[in-house]
Design an enzyme around this catalytic site. Structure first.
Site, PDB file in Angstrom:
ATOM      1  N   SER A 177       0.837  -1.197   0.000  1.00 36.08           N
ATOM      2  CA  SER A 177       0.000   0.000   0.000  1.00 36.08           C
ATOM      3  C   SER A 177       0.873   1.248   0.000  1.00 36.08           C
ATOM      4  O   SER A 177       2.054   1.170  -0.355  1.00 36.08           O
ATOM      5  CB  SER A 177      -0.953  -0.036   1.197  1.00 36.08           C
ATOM      6  OG  SER A 177      -1.948   0.950   1.081  1.00 36.08           O
ATOM      7  N   ASN A 178       0.332   2.381   0.380  1.00 37.62           N
ATOM      8  CA  ASN A 178       1.101   3.633   0.432  1.00 37.62           C
ATOM      9  C   ASN A 178       0.575   4.512   1.557  1.00 37.62           C
ATOM     10  O   ASN A 178      -0.380   4.149   2.242  1.00 37.62           O
ATOM     11  CB  ASN A 178       1.035   4.347  -0.930  1.00 37.62           C
ATOM     12  CG  ASN A 178      -0.389   4.692  -1.314  1.00 37.62           C
ATOM     13  OD1 ASN A 178      -1.056   5.488  -0.667  1.00 37.62           O
ATOM     14  ND2 ASN A 178      -0.879   4.033  -2.372  1.00 37.62           N
ATOM     15  N   HIS A 179       1.198   5.682   1.725  1.00 40.35           N
ATOM     16  CA  HIS A 179       0.904   6.531   2.889  1.00 40.35           C
ATOM     17  C   HIS A 179      -0.252   7.506   2.702  1.00 40.35           C
ATOM     18  O   HIS A 179      -0.407   8.418   3.499  1.00 40.35           O
ATOM     19  CB  HIS A 179       2.157   7.322   3.279  1.00 40.35           C
ATOM     20  CG  HIS A 179       3.244   6.478   3.860  1.00 40.35           C
ATOM     21  ND1 HIS A 179       3.089   5.803   5.038  1.00 40.35           N
ATOM     22  CD2 HIS A 179       4.484   6.193   3.412  1.00 40.35           C
ATOM     23  CE1 HIS A 179       4.210   5.138   5.302  1.00 40.35           C
ATOM     24  NE2 HIS A 179       5.062   5.351   4.323  1.00 40.35           N
TER      25      HIS A 179
END
Ligand code: CTP
Ligand code: CA
Length: 224
Positions: free
Chosen positions: A33-35
Site C-alpha cells: 500500500s502507500n501513505h
C-alpha cells in the site's frame, strides 16, 4: 481567472470521488500500500456535499469519518475501486480521482500465509493495475467531466501536464509532494490546477479550505 467563492449551489450535480490508498494483498495477512491518508479526497467530498451536490465517495482503507451527506463505498484493491468507479460513473456529472491507487498488484495472491524460507531473498512478481481515471475518461457514453491529481516529487508541472493529456482528463491538480509539509499524510496542501488553456495556483492552506476552492473551480469549468 478569479475564484467565485463561496461555492455556488451544486444541487442536481452528482460527484464521484475516489480517495485514500488502495491495498493489494500478498497473502491472507500481508499487503502492499502507500501513505495516502485520504484527507484530500474526504475534504473534497465534504465540500461538494456542503454545496448541495450528491456525492459518492469511493474510499480505500482510511481512518476517517464519512462526511455529512456523503454516500461512501469502501474498497480495498485497485480492481475493486475500478468496479465501484465504473458503476458510479454512469450517473456522475463530475469524477475526481484523488485516490493514490497502487500502480502494481501481486500477480498471484497466495491462498495461505507465505512461510519464511531458508533463502535470504524473496521475489514477488507484480503486474500493472488498471488506470481507473483513464478508464473513466475513455468512456464513450456518459463520460463525466474528469479531474485527476498528480503527486510528484520533481518536474511537477511537466509531469502533470503530460498526465492531463495522456489520460484525456479535463483538469488535473498538480501536487508537489517532495516536502513533508504538504500533500501526502499532512493537514495542509497546495496545488496547481491545470486544464487545456489555463492554469491556476492555489496556495498552501488547510485541506478543507483548499477543497472548497477546488470544488468551486471544478464546477465553474464543468458548467462553462
Ligand atoms: N490513477 C488511477 N488509477 C491508477 C493510477 C492512477 O486512477 N492505476 C489516478 C490517480 O487517482 C490520479 C492520477 O491517476 O488522479 C495520477 O496518479 P499518479 O499516481 O500521479 O499517476 P500515474 O499515472 O500512476 O503515474 P506515476 O505514478 O508513474 O507518476
Ligand atoms: Ca501512480
Amino acid at each position: 481567472e478569479r475564484l467565485f467563492t463561496p461555492v455556488k449551489n451544486l444541487q442536481g450535480l452528482h460527484f464521484t470521488i475516489t480517495a485514500g490508498p488502495t491495498r493489494e494483498a500478498i497473502d491472507p495477512v500481508r499487503y502492499i500500500s502507500n501513505h495516502s491518508s485520504g484527507k484530500m479526497g474526504y475534504a473534497l467530498a465534504a465540500a461538494a456535499a456542503k454545496a448541495g451536490a450528491r456525492v459518492t465517495l469511493i474510499s480505500g482503507p482510511v481512518q476517517l469519518p464519512t462526511p455529512a451527506g456523503v454516500d461512501r463505498i469502501d474498497v480495498l484493491s485497485a480492481e475493486q475501486m475500478l468496479q465501484a468507479a465504473l458503476a458510479a460513473a454512469v450517473t456522475a456529472d463530475i469524477f475526481i480521482g484523488c485516490a493514490a491507487v497502487a500502480d502494481y498488484r501481486v500477480a498471484e495472491i497466495a491462498t495461505d500465509k507465505l512461510k519464511k524460507g531458508s533463502e535470504n531473498e524473496l521475489q514477488l512478481k507484480l503486474v500493472k493495475n488498471p488506470d481507473i481515471i483513464a478508464t473513466v475518461a475513455a468512456l464513450q457514453q456518459q463520460r463525466p467531466f474528469t479531474v485527476g491529481f498528480a503527486a510528484e516529487t520533481r518536474n511537477v508541472l511537466d509531469y502533470a501536464r503530460q498526465k492531463l493529456l495522456n489520460k484525456r482528463l479535463d483538469m488535473i491538480c498538480a501536487n508537489d509532494v517532495s516536502g513533508s509539509q504538504i500533500g501526502f499524510n499532512s493537514e495542509q496542501n497546495a496545488v496547481s490546477v491545470i486544464w487545456r488553456g489555463g492554469e491556476l495556483d492555489l496556495p498552501v492552506q488547510a485541506k478543507q479550505q483548499l477543497a472548497e476552492q477546488l470544488i468551486a473551480l471544478i464546477s465553474q469549468h464543468y458548467q462553462a
